[in-house]
Each structure stands twice: as C-alpha cells, then as structure tokens.
Scaffold this motif. Structure first.
Motif, PDB file in Angstrom:
ATOM      1  N   MET A   5       0.843  -1.204   0.000  1.00 13.46           N
ATOM      2  CA  MET A   5       0.000   0.000   0.000  1.00 13.46           C
ATOM      3  C   MET A   5       0.879   1.255   0.000  1.00 13.46           C
ATOM      4  SD  MET A   5      -2.601   1.340   2.969  1.00 13.46           S
ATOM      5  CE  MET A   5      -1.241   1.403   4.120  1.00 13.46           C
ATOM      6  N   ALA A   6       0.547   2.170  -0.857  1.00  9.48           N
ATOM      7  CA  ALA A   6       1.332   3.413  -0.964  1.00  9.48           C
ATOM      8  C   ALA A   6       0.983   4.360   0.176  1.00  9.48           C
ATOM      9  CB  ALA A   6       1.047   4.088  -2.302  1.00  9.48           C
ATOM     10  N   THR A   7       1.954   5.160   0.558  1.00  9.63           N
ATOM     11  CA  THR A   7       1.696   6.162   1.588  1.00  9.63           C
ATOM     12  C   THR A   7       0.917   7.320   0.980  1.00  9.63           C
ATOM     13  OG1 THR A   7       3.803   7.242   1.148  1.00  9.63           O
ATOM     14  CG2 THR A   7       3.782   5.591   2.913  1.00  9.63           C
ATOM     15  N   GLY A   8       0.314   8.114   1.855  1.00 11.16           N
ATOM     16  CA  GLY A   8      -0.430   9.283   1.399  1.00 11.16           C
ATOM     17  C   GLY A   8       0.481  10.482   1.235  1.00 11.16           C
ATOM     18  N   ASN A   9      -0.087  11.567   0.779  1.00  8.51           N
ATOM     19  CA  ASN A   9       0.640  12.831   0.629  1.00  8.51           C
ATOM     20  C   ASN A   9       0.251  13.794   1.729  1.00  8.51           C
ATOM     21  OD1 ASN A   9       2.271  12.629  -1.719  1.00  8.51           O
ATOM     22  ND2 ASN A   9       0.394  12.613  -2.944  1.00  8.51           N
ATOM     23  N   LEU A  10       1.192  14.640   2.136  1.00  3.61           N
ATOM     24  CA  LEU A  10       0.897  15.705   3.091  1.00  3.61           C
ATOM     25  C   LEU A  10       1.059  17.052   2.398  1.00  3.61           C
ATOM     26  CD1 LEU A  10       0.322  16.947   5.861  1.00  3.61           C
ATOM     27  CD2 LEU A  10       2.739  16.632   6.437  1.00  3.61           C
ATOM     28  N   VAL A  11      -0.022  17.828   2.389  1.00  4.41           N
ATOM     29  CA  VAL A  11      -0.010  19.179   1.835  1.00  4.41           C
ATOM     30  C   VAL A  11      -0.264  20.156   2.971  1.00  4.41           C
ATOM     31  CG1 VAL A  11      -1.137  20.783   0.242  1.00  4.41           C
ATOM     32  CG2 VAL A  11      -0.840  18.380  -0.414  1.00  4.41           C
ATOM     33  N   VAL A  12       0.619  21.125   3.151  1.00  2.00           N
ATOM     34  CA  VAL A  12       0.475  22.111   4.218  1.00  2.00           C
ATOM     35  C   VAL A  12       0.319  23.488   3.577  1.00  2.00           C
ATOM     36  CG1 VAL A  12       1.488  23.097   6.309  1.00  2.00           C
ATOM     37  CG2 VAL A  12       1.852  20.692   5.797  1.00  2.00           C
ATOM     38  N   ILE A  13      -0.804  24.145   3.906  1.00  2.00           N
ATOM     39  CA  ILE A  13      -1.108  25.472   3.348  1.00  2.00           C
ATOM     40  C   ILE A  13      -0.876  26.500   4.449  1.00  2.00           C
ATOM     41  CG2 ILE A  13      -2.902  26.884   2.246  1.00  2.00           C
ATOM     42  CD1 ILE A  13      -4.384  24.058   1.799  1.00  2.00           C
ATOM     43  N   VAL A  14       0.052  27.421   4.219  1.00  2.00           N
ATOM     44  CA  VAL A  14       0.412  28.395   5.260  1.00  2.00           C
ATOM     45  C   VAL A  14       0.384  29.814   4.711  1.00  2.00           C
ATOM     46  CG1 VAL A  14       1.847  26.723   6.509  1.00  2.00           C
ATOM     47  CG2 VAL A  14       2.909  28.238   4.813  1.00  2.00           C
ATOM     48  N   GLY A  15       0.431  30.763   5.633  1.00  2.00           N
ATOM     49  CA  GLY A  15       0.454  32.172   5.271  1.00  2.00           C
ATOM     50  C   GLY A  15      -0.193  32.986   6.375  1.00  2.00           C
ATOM     51  N   PRO A  16      -0.279  34.295   6.188  1.00  3.27           N
ATOM     52  CA  PRO A  16      -0.886  35.162   7.201  1.00  3.27           C
ATOM     53  C   PRO A  16      -2.411  35.086   7.134  1.00  3.27           C
ATOM     54  CG  PRO A  16      -0.327  36.479   5.303  1.00  3.27           C
ATOM     55  CD  PRO A  16       0.154  35.081   5.009  1.00  3.27           C
ATOM     56  N   MET A  17      -3.058  35.800   8.017  1.00  2.00           N
ATOM     57  CA  MET A  17      -4.510  35.894   7.966  1.00  2.00           C
ATOM     58  C   MET A  17      -4.916  36.576   6.656  1.00  2.00           C
ATOM     59  SD  MET A  17      -5.433  36.721  11.913  1.00  2.00           S
ATOM     60  CE  MET A  17      -7.186  36.499  11.699  1.00  2.00           C
ATOM     61  N   TYR A  18      -6.108  36.234   6.186  1.00  2.00           N
ATOM     62  CA  TYR A  18      -6.707  36.825   4.972  1.00  2.00           C
ATOM     63  C   TYR A  18      -5.944  36.491   3.688  1.00  2.00           C
ATOM     64  CZ  TYR A  18      -7.965  39.547   9.080  1.00  2.00           C
ATOM     65  OH  TYR A  18      -8.299  39.908  10.352  1.00  2.00           O
ATOM     66  N   SER A  19      -5.177  35.389   3.709  1.00  2.00           N
ATOM     67  CA  SER A  19      -4.434  35.013   2.497  1.00  2.00           C
ATOM     68  C   SER A  19      -5.146  33.907   1.717  1.00  2.00           C
ATOM     69  CB  SER A  19      -3.007  34.576   2.859  1.00  2.00           C
ATOM     70  OG  SER A  19      -3.028  33.460   3.735  1.00  2.00           O
ATOM     71  N   GLY A  20      -6.273  33.428   2.226  1.00  2.00           N
ATOM     72  CA  GLY A  20      -7.044  32.418   1.499  1.00  2.00           C
ATOM     73  C   GLY A  20      -6.661  30.984   1.816  1.00  2.00           C
ATOM     74  N   LYS A  21      -6.067  30.747   3.000  1.00  2.00           N
ATOM     75  CA  LYS A  21      -5.662  29.383   3.378  1.00  2.00           C
ATOM     76  C   LYS A  21      -6.876  28.453   3.476  1.00  2.00           C
ATOM     77  CE  LYS A  21      -3.808  30.665   7.241  1.00  2.00           C
ATOM     78  NZ  LYS A  21      -4.210  32.074   7.112  1.00  2.00           N
ATOM     79  N   THR A  22      -7.899  28.896   4.209  1.00  2.00           N
ATOM     80  CA  THR A  22      -9.084  28.056   4.397  1.00  2.00           C
ATOM     81  C   THR A  22      -9.821  27.869   3.075  1.00  2.00           C
ATOM     82  OG1 THR A  22      -9.277  28.722   6.718  1.00  2.00           O
ATOM     83  CG2 THR A  22     -11.252  27.807   5.689  1.00  2.00           C
ATOM     84  N   SER A  23      -9.879  28.903   2.245  1.00  2.00           N
ATOM     85  CA  SER A  23     -10.513  28.776   0.921  1.00  2.00           C
ATOM     86  C   SER A  23      -9.790  27.720   0.085  1.00  2.00           C
ATOM     87  CB  SER A  23     -10.489  30.110   0.180  1.00  2.00           C
ATOM     88  OG  SER A  23     -11.241  31.069   0.882  1.00  2.00           O
ATOM     89  N   GLU A  24      -8.462  27.711   0.159  1.00  2.00           N
ATOM     90  CA  GLU A  24      -7.668  26.714  -0.569  1.00  2.00           C
ATOM     91  C   GLU A  24      -7.952  25.312  -0.030  1.00  2.00           C
ATOM     92  OE1 GLU A  24      -3.992  26.041  -3.169  1.00  2.00           O
ATOM     93  OE2 GLU A  24      -4.743  28.005  -2.620  1.00  2.00           O
ATOM     94  N   LEU A  25      -8.016  25.192   1.308  1.00  2.00           N
ATOM     95  CA  LEU A  25      -8.326  23.900   1.935  1.00  2.00           C
ATOM     96  C   LEU A  25      -9.697  23.412   1.460  1.00  2.00           C
ATOM     97  CD1 LEU A  25      -7.099  21.937   4.151  1.00  2.00           C
ATOM     98  CD2 LEU A  25      -8.672  23.040   5.738  1.00  2.00           C
ATOM     99  N   ILE A  26     -10.677  24.322   1.447  1.00  2.00           N
ATOM    100  CA  ILE A  26     -12.034  23.969   1.017  1.00  2.00           C
ATOM    101  C   ILE A  26     -12.037  23.540  -0.454  1.00  2.00           C
ATOM    102  CG2 ILE A  26     -14.348  24.936   0.560  1.00  2.00           C
ATOM    103  CD1 ILE A  26     -14.025  26.506   3.236  1.00  2.00           C
ATOM    104  N   SER A  27     -11.198  24.151  -1.291  1.00  2.00           N
ATOM    105  CA  SER A  27     -11.161  23.755  -2.707  1.00  2.00           C
ATOM    106  C   SER A  27     -10.621  22.323  -2.852  1.00  2.00           C
ATOM    107  CB  SER A  27     -10.371  24.748  -3.555  1.00  2.00           C
ATOM    108  OG  SER A  27      -9.003  24.672  -3.272  1.00  2.00           O
ATOM    109  N   PHE A  28      -9.671  21.919  -2.002  1.00  2.00           N
ATOM    110  CA  PHE A  28      -9.193  20.533  -2.012  1.00  2.00           C
ATOM    111  C   PHE A  28     -10.290  19.582  -1.515  1.00  2.00           C
ATOM    112  CE2 PHE A  28      -4.781  22.366  -1.917  1.00  2.00           C
ATOM    113  CZ  PHE A  28      -4.319  21.752  -3.079  1.00  2.00           C
ATOM    114  N   ILE A  29     -11.027  20.012  -0.490  1.00  2.00           N
ATOM    115  CA  ILE A  29     -12.149  19.198   0.013  1.00  2.00           C
ATOM    116  C   ILE A  29     -13.154  18.951  -1.119  1.00  2.00           C
ATOM    117  CG2 ILE A  29     -14.170  19.220   1.565  1.00  2.00           C
ATOM    118  CD1 ILE A  29     -12.359  20.761   3.610  1.00  2.00           C
TER     119      ILE A  29
END
Length: 196
Positions: A1-25
């Motif tokens: 079985m292959a391992t999964g990938n880890l993607v970490v989205i970082v930055g300051p407030m109001y940079s769209g981190k949660t929006s990016e996370l939601i787009s992956f969801i």
C-alpha cells in the motif's frame, strides 16, 4: 500500500488558506472519496462545527480539543483528512499526521506559519518539515496595498500570542510595513512612558 501525501497550506490571515483547503475538500467530494474534516474547538469565530473562510464559504467539520482526538474519530477507510487552523493544535499533531500518511491517507493542513510577533508556530513548522507540498499564501498588505502580506499584525493590545480573532484584532501586512508599524508603536510607547 502506498503512503499518502501531506499538503500544508500556510500564510498570514486573509491570504485564502481556508478557501484553498475547502477547494481541495471539493475535489475529493466531487470524486466521491471518503474524507474527514477537523478544526480546533478553540476556533469558534464563525461557527463551532464548520470551517468557514473569510469569504464565507464553509464545510462541516469535527471540532477537537487536541490532536489525540483525531485517530479515534476515523473509520479507517478515509482517502483524505483535512485539518484547519493547525496553529491552535498541540505539537503531537505531527505524529498523528505521520501515522495517517503512513497508512495511505492524504492529509491537508492549513494554518498560520507566523504569530503576530513574527515567531514561527512550532506545530506548523513541524508539519511543513514533513510535507510533500507546502503552499505559501500571501495577502494584500493592509497598509501599502501590495500583494506582499506575509505577517498577521495585531492592532489591539490585549490577549496573548494565541488569541483567536478576525478583522477586529488583526490585519495582514508585508515585512516592510510590519517593521514600520512596530517602530511607530515603540515610539508611541516611549512617549507614553515619558508622560506625553
């Protein structure tokens, strides 16, 4: 079985981190893949059981107090796990995330990389070290208007380094404006101490 990938989205407030996370969801949801979404119980700015971006898109999430609560809440057959506001969680999150990717799950984490004091959040740094991909977001600087904002600047005096808030407490600024604002604040503090 292959391992999964880890993607970490970082930055300051109001940079769209949660929006990016939601787009992956949305990508996994459209692909009819089983997922779980988590958020710190501490982050109740908009909603206790949803992750909500500043632009008001939202996804249902499981609120947790600490990282030890994640694995017991998994069914085992999830293709991906999403965690928002990782800076509010404890450092053992690293072991939990590594265990999930080793078991074949993709993990997506989003959070602040720097505090308003310009100090790295340790839990975010630990996850960035393990990441297959780090997405570093920027915000429009609140002061100069350039798309160079990398630091969240606190505009109120109260609260510690971990202090949940939004527009009423924080602005995103570039490094140059951060230094200028700090210098201005230090000069104001000096004047107050000198009694005028």
């Amino acid at each position: 079985m292959a391992t999964g990938n880890l993607v970490v989205i970082v930055g300051p407030m109001y940079s769209g981190k949660t929006s990016e996370l939601i787009s992956f969801i949305e990508i996994y949801t459209l692909g009819k893949k089983k997922i779980k979404v988590f958020k710190p119980l501490l982050d109740n700015r908009y909603n206790e059981t949803y992750i909500v971006s500043h632009s008001n898109t939202s996804v249902k999430a499981i609120p947790i107090n600490n990282s030890a609560e994640i694995l017991p809440k998994l069914d085992g057959d999830e293709k991906a796990v999403f965690i928002d506001e990782i800076q509010f969680l404890d450092e053992p999150l690293r072991e939990v995330v590594v265990e999930m990717i080793n078991s074949g799950k993709d993990v997506y984490c989003a959070g602040l990389d720097l505090s308003y004091k310009n100090n790295p959040f340790k839990v975010t740094s630990l996850l960035m070290a393990h990441a297959d991909t780090v997405i570093k977001k920027k915000a429009v600087c609140h002061e100069c208007g350039e798309y160079r904002g990398t630091i969240s600047y606190k505009i109120v005096e109260n609260g510690g380094e971990i202090d949940v808030g939004g527009f009423e407490k924080y602005i995103a600024v570039c490094r140059d404006c951060y230094l200028k604002l700090n210098e201005k604040k230090q000069n104001q503090d000096k004047k107050l101490k000198q009694g005028g």
